[in-house]
Design a protein around this motif. Structure first.
Motif, PDB file in Angstrom:
ATOM      1  N   THR A   1       0.848  -1.187   0.000  1.00 66.38           N
ATOM      2  CA  THR A   1       0.000   0.000   0.000  1.00 66.38           C
ATOM      3  C   THR A   1       0.884   1.237   0.000  1.00 66.38           C
ATOM      4  N   ASP A   2       0.311   2.331  -0.457  1.00 66.30           N
ATOM      5  CA  ASP A   2       1.048   3.588  -0.370  1.00 66.30           C
ATOM      6  C   ASP A   2       0.798   4.215   1.002  1.00 66.30           C
ATOM      7  N   GLU A   3       1.291   5.421   1.196  1.00 68.80           N
ATOM      8  CA  GLU A   3       1.152   6.099   2.488  1.00 68.80           C
ATOM      9  C   GLU A   3      -0.296   6.303   2.891  1.00 68.80           C
ATOM     10  N   GLY A   4      -1.201   6.393   1.915  1.00 67.98           N
ATOM     11  CA  GLY A   4      -2.617   6.599   2.198  1.00 67.98           C
ATOM     12  C   GLY A   4      -3.409   5.314   2.336  1.00 67.98           C
ATOM     13  N   GLY A   5      -2.750   4.154   2.243  1.00 69.23           N
ATOM     14  CA  GLY A   5      -3.442   2.872   2.387  1.00 69.23           C
ATOM     15  C   GLY A   5      -4.014   2.320   1.093  1.00 69.23           C
ATOM     16  N   ARG A   6      -3.729   2.985  -0.042  1.00 69.60           N
ATOM     17  CA  ARG A   6      -4.231   2.509  -1.335  1.00 69.60           C
ATOM     18  C   ARG A   6      -3.368   1.362  -1.840  1.00 69.60           C
ATOM     19  N   PHE A   7      -4.020   0.385  -2.426  1.00 66.83           N
ATOM     20  CA  PHE A   7      -3.350  -0.806  -2.924  1.00 66.83           C
ATOM     21  C   PHE A   7      -2.377  -0.456  -4.041  1.00 66.83           C
ATOM     22  N   LYS A   8      -1.163  -0.982  -3.960  1.00 67.48           N
ATOM     23  CA  LYS A   8      -0.136  -0.740  -4.981  1.00 67.48           C
ATOM     24  C   LYS A   8       0.208  -2.009  -5.758  1.00 67.48           C
ATOM     25  N   GLY A   9       0.072  -3.171  -5.133  1.00 69.29           N
ATOM     26  CA  GLY A   9       0.417  -4.423  -5.788  1.00 69.29           C
ATOM     27  C   GLY A   9       0.766  -5.486  -4.758  1.00 69.29           C
ATOM     28  N   VAL A  10       1.172  -6.637  -5.264  1.00 72.98           N
ATOM     29  CA  VAL A  10       1.541  -7.752  -4.390  1.00 72.98           C
ATOM     30  C   VAL A  10       2.927  -8.258  -4.758  1.00 72.98           C
ATOM     31  N   ILE A  11       3.504  -8.981  -3.844  1.00 79.16           N
ATOM     32  CA  ILE A  11       4.757  -9.678  -4.115  1.00 79.16           C
ATOM     33  C   ILE A  11       4.408 -11.149  -4.266  1.00 79.16           C
ATOM     34  N   VAL A  12       4.666 -11.685  -5.446  1.00 76.11           N
ATOM     35  CA  VAL A  12       4.391 -13.083  -5.730  1.00 76.11           C
ATOM     36  C   VAL A  12       5.657 -13.867  -5.427  1.00 76.11           C
ATOM     37  N   LEU A  13       5.557 -14.848  -4.541  1.00 73.62           N
ATOM     38  CA  LEU A  13       6.734 -15.580  -4.090  1.00 73.62           C
ATOM     39  C   LEU A  13       7.511 -16.194  -5.251  1.00 73.62           C
ATOM     40  N   ASP A  14       6.826 -16.793  -6.202  1.00 74.62           N
ATOM     41  CA  ASP A  14       7.524 -17.401  -7.342  1.00 74.62           C
ATOM     42  C   ASP A  14       8.297 -16.357  -8.145  1.00 74.62           C
ATOM     43  N   ALA A  15       7.716 -15.184  -8.304  1.00 73.05           N
ATOM     44  CA  ALA A  15       8.411 -14.112  -9.025  1.00 73.05           C
ATOM     45  C   ALA A  15       9.624 -13.640  -8.237  1.00 73.05           C
ATOM     46  N   LEU A  16       9.499 -13.583  -6.933  1.00 75.63           N
ATOM     47  CA  LEU A  16      10.615 -13.169  -6.087  1.00 75.63           C
ATOM     48  C   LEU A  16      11.778 -14.145  -6.243  1.00 75.63           C
ATOM     49  N   LYS A  17      11.473 -15.425  -6.237  1.00 73.63           N
ATOM     50  CA  LYS A  17      12.521 -16.429  -6.419  1.00 73.63           C
ATOM     51  C   LYS A  17      13.182 -16.282  -7.780  1.00 73.63           C
ATOM     52  N   GLY A  18      12.401 -15.971  -8.795  1.00 73.57           N
ATOM     53  CA  GLY A  18      12.946 -15.826 -10.137  1.00 73.57           C
ATOM     54  C   GLY A  18      13.832 -14.606 -10.293  1.00 73.57           C
ATOM     55  N   HIS A  19      13.491 -13.523  -9.604  1.00 69.58           N
ATOM     56  CA  HIS A  19      14.278 -12.287  -9.707  1.00 69.58           C
ATOM     57  C   HIS A  19      15.562 -12.355  -8.897  1.00 69.58           C
ATOM     58  N   ILE A  20      15.529 -13.105  -7.832  1.00 74.39           N
ATOM     59  CA  ILE A  20      16.669 -13.134  -6.924  1.00 74.39           C
ATOM     60  C   ILE A  20      17.138 -14.581  -6.742  1.00 74.39           C
ATOM     61  N   LEU A  63      -6.611 -12.904  -3.632  1.00 68.55           N
ATOM     62  CA  LEU A  63      -6.675 -11.602  -4.294  1.00 68.55           C
ATOM     63  C   LEU A  63      -6.936 -10.511  -3.266  1.00 68.55           C
ATOM     64  N   PRO A  64      -6.429  -9.310  -3.515  1.00 70.37           N
ATOM     65  CA  PRO A  64      -6.684  -8.184  -2.614  1.00 70.37           C
ATOM     66  C   PRO A  64      -8.124  -7.694  -2.762  1.00 70.37           C
ATOM     67  N   VAL A  65      -8.682  -7.214  -1.666  1.00 70.94           N
ATOM     68  CA  VAL A  65     -10.018  -6.608  -1.651  1.00 70.94           C
ATOM     69  C   VAL A  65      -9.841  -5.127  -1.339  1.00 70.94           C
ATOM     70  N   VAL A  66     -10.400  -4.275  -2.211  1.00 70.64           N
ATOM     71  CA  VAL A  66     -10.276  -2.833  -2.042  1.00 70.64           C
ATOM     72  C   VAL A  66     -11.648  -2.174  -2.027  1.00 70.64           C
ATOM     73  N   ASP A  67     -11.705  -0.969  -1.467  1.00 65.90           N
ATOM     74  CA  ASP A  67     -12.949  -0.209  -1.513  1.00 65.90           C
ATOM     75  C   ASP A  67     -12.980   0.637  -2.783  1.00 65.90           C
ATOM     76  N   ALA A  68     -13.983   1.464  -2.924  1.00 66.95           N
ATOM     77  CA  ALA A  68     -14.169   2.271  -4.133  1.00 66.95           C
ATOM     78  C   ALA A  68     -13.025   3.262  -4.370  1.00 66.95           C
ATOM     79  N   HIS A  69     -12.252   3.561  -3.328  1.00 70.43           N
ATOM     80  CA  HIS A  69     -11.145   4.512  -3.435  1.00 70.43           C
ATOM     81  C   HIS A  69      -9.795   3.819  -3.577  1.00 70.43           C
ATOM     82  N   GLY A  70      -9.816   2.485  -3.686  1.00 67.87           N
ATOM     83  CA  GLY A  70      -8.574   1.736  -3.816  1.00 67.87           C
ATOM     84  C   GLY A  70      -7.882   1.439  -2.506  1.00 67.87           C
ATOM     85  N   LEU A  71      -8.571   1.704  -1.386  1.00 62.81           N
ATOM     86  CA  LEU A  71      -7.979   1.403  -0.083  1.00 62.81           C
ATOM     87  C   LEU A  71      -8.042  -0.098   0.160  1.00 62.81           C
ATOM     88  N   LEU A  72      -6.930  -0.681   0.569  1.00 63.24           N
ATOM     89  CA  LEU A  72      -6.873  -2.108   0.821  1.00 63.24           C
ATOM     90  C   LEU A  72      -7.667  -2.452   2.078  1.00 63.24           C
TER      91      LEU A  72
END
Length: 87
Positions: A1-20, A63-72
């Motif tokens: 989330t950003d400083e305001g609590g809005r959803f920014k994305g997720v970290i996918v474990l498989d992708a993390l393993k692939g990048h590092i 999956l993430p659940v957000v409100d109408a303003h994108g707050l997680l």
């Protein structure tokens, strides 16, 4: 989330393993480096049928659940959906 609590994305474990592949580099990696912003979000006002459709279009188990303003608000899993839904 950003400083305001809005959803920014997720970290996918498989992708993390692939990048590092060298785990010694994990201390030098920050979340923003491996964030996946294109994960579909469940809106809190969606029907369970709509949520099932979203899960049908992704391999994600949760999956993430957000409100109408994108707050997680939280997350929902396929298992939780199947437990509560009748399709």
């Amino acid at each position: 989330t950003d400083e305001g609590g809005r959803f920014k994305g997720v970290i996918v474990l498989d992708a993390l393993k692939g990048h590092i592949p060298d785990h010694s580099l994990l201390d030098m990696t920050v979340a923003a480096d491996v964030l996946e912003p294109s994960v579909p979000c469940v809106r809190a006002d969606m029907s369970l049928s709509e949520v099932a459709h979203l899960f049908g279009e992704t391999a994600m188990e949760r999956l993430p659940v957000v409100d109408a303003h994108g707050l997680l608000l939280g997350t929902i899993s396929k298992r939780e959906l199947l437990h509560h839904g009748r399709f």
